[in-house]
Design a protein around this motif. Structure first.
Motif, mmCIF file in Angstrom:
data_model
loop_
_atom_site.group_PDB
_atom_site.id
_atom_site.type_symbol
_atom_site.label_atom_id
_atom_site.label_comp_id
_atom_site.label_asym_id
_atom_site.label_seq_id
_atom_site.Cartn_x
_atom_site.Cartn_y
_atom_site.Cartn_z
ATOM 1 N N PRO A 121 31.218 43.857 37.453
ATOM 2 C CA PRO A 121 31.356 43.965 38.906
ATOM 3 C C PRO A 121 32.821 44.047 39.344
ATOM 4 O O PRO A 121 33.723 43.727 38.566
ATOM 5 N N PRO A 122 33.060 44.463 40.587
ATOM 6 C CA PRO A 122 34.417 44.382 41.145
ATOM 7 C C PRO A 122 34.907 42.934 41.099
ATOM 8 O O PRO A 122 34.105 41.992 41.042
ATOM 9 N N ALA A 123 36.200 42.762 41.144
ATOM 10 C CA ALA A 123 36.789 41.434 40.971
ATOM 11 C C ALA A 123 36.277 40.417 41.989
ATOM 12 O O ALA A 123 35.996 39.267 41.636
ATOM 13 N N ASP A 124 36.165 40.809 43.266
ATOM 14 C CA ASP A 124 35.716 39.836 44.270
ATOM 15 C C ASP A 124 34.258 39.451 44.060
ATOM 16 O O ASP A 124 33.860 38.309 44.299
ATOM 17 N N VAL A 125 33.443 40.389 43.576
ATOM 18 C CA VAL A 125 32.042 40.091 43.288
ATOM 19 C C VAL A 125 31.943 39.174 42.076
ATOM 20 O O VAL A 125 31.211 38.177 42.074
ATOM 21 N N ALA A 126 32.696 39.498 41.019
ATOM 22 C CA ALA A 126 32.682 38.674 39.806
ATOM 23 C C ALA A 126 33.108 37.246 40.117
ATOM 24 O O ALA A 126 32.499 36.274 39.645
ATOM 25 N N SER A 127 34.149 37.104 40.938
ATOM 26 C CA SER A 127 34.611 35.772 41.315
ATOM 27 C C SER A 127 33.541 35.022 42.096
ATOM 28 O O SER A 127 33.320 33.823 41.877
ATOM 29 N N SER A 128 32.852 35.724 42.990
ATOM 30 C CA SER A 128 31.815 35.097 43.803
ATOM 31 C C SER A 128 30.644 34.607 42.953
ATOM 32 O O SER A 128 30.024 33.587 43.258
#
Length: 259
Positions: free
Chosen positions: A127-134
């Motif tokens: 996933p995109p970084a912000d999605v992965a972090s979430s």
């Protein structure tokens, strides 16, 4: 209605017809020019904006391309009916009842529109970084992506990319390239991960090439990007969805009480 304002210390570098289109767009989106209402005559617009006939026509052409207004030679230009839509995210977060369609479809059709969802792809991906972090993913961890486009009255309305941790999606209908009856909220509940809390992060962005083409945008007007993270018991994230819609056609309505 808005009145043109000039600032000597911060000049508007847009061309005059773009500025006129922006003011009229704001009148439409704020309701000063309601659906079905005729725009002021060319003569009145020329007086209001101190512009030539050609400049006014260029501004109206922008609004026609954006599908905010309609007009033919010899007739008044009018605001399109049902053009601006207010979406209420809270209305389609709960699982659909058995036999009912996904709540987004129900919400979108409240005013007589035809809503449809098309599943474009299902894949395991990073996933995109912000999605992965979430989702609490690190390193090279992957998630299951369900990619779809939602249409209203045959026009693209929203590009949706939903991501699920493998621990949640593995060996379930989430990984199958077919629609999920009632939507993923119903399935997550059946799997023992009932959606309890959703947190939205909404931003305005210039559309990417993919978004520009998929949503059939007329220009690089900003899109509304929502990153929604859904949590189940013990504050565990089970879904992160990126939703993108045309910023000049939609608004989001949130209802809340002071905490």
């Amino acid at each position: 209605m808005t009145v043109p304002i000039t600032h000597t210390d911060s000049p508007d570098r847009r061309s005059l017809h773009e500025r006129i289109a922006a003011d009229l767009r704001d009148d439409i989106m704020s309701g000063d020019l309601a659906p079905g209402t005729s725009l002021p005559s060319t003569t009145r617009l020329k007086e209001r904006f101190d512009a030539s006939n050609a400049t006014i026509q260029k501004a109206l052409h922008i609004l026609k391309d954006e599908q905010l207004v309609v007009g033919r030679a010899g007739s008044a230009v009018t605001v399109r009916e049902h053009r601006q839509r207010t979406m209420r995210p809270a209305a389609y977060m709960a699982p659909a009842t058995p036999g009912e369609p996904y709540r987004w479809l129900t919400e979108a059709t409240q005013h007589g529109a035809r809503a449809h969802s098309t599943l474009l792809d299902v894949a395991e991906t990073r996933p995109p970084a912000d999605v992965a972090s979430s989702l609490g993913l690190g390193g090279t961890e992957t998630a299951v992506l369900r990619h779809q486009i939602l249409t209203i009255d045959g026009e693209p309305a929203e590009l949706v990319k939903s991501y699920y941790p493998l621990a949640v999606a593995r060996d379930t209908a989430i990984m199958a390239k077919r629609k999920i009856k009632g939507g993923t909220p119903a399935l997550l509940t059946q799997l023992g991960f009932p959606p309890l809390v959703s947190i939205d992060r909404v931003s305005a962005r210039i559309p990417t090439q993919e978004q520009y083409q998929a949503l059939n945008l007329p220009s690089d007007l900003p899109v509304l990007r929502t990153l929604r993270v859904v949590y189940t018991d013990a504050d565990r994230p089970v879904e992160a969805t990126v939703m993108v819609k045309a910023g000049h056609l939609y608004e989001l309505q949130y209802e809340f009480t002071p905490s």
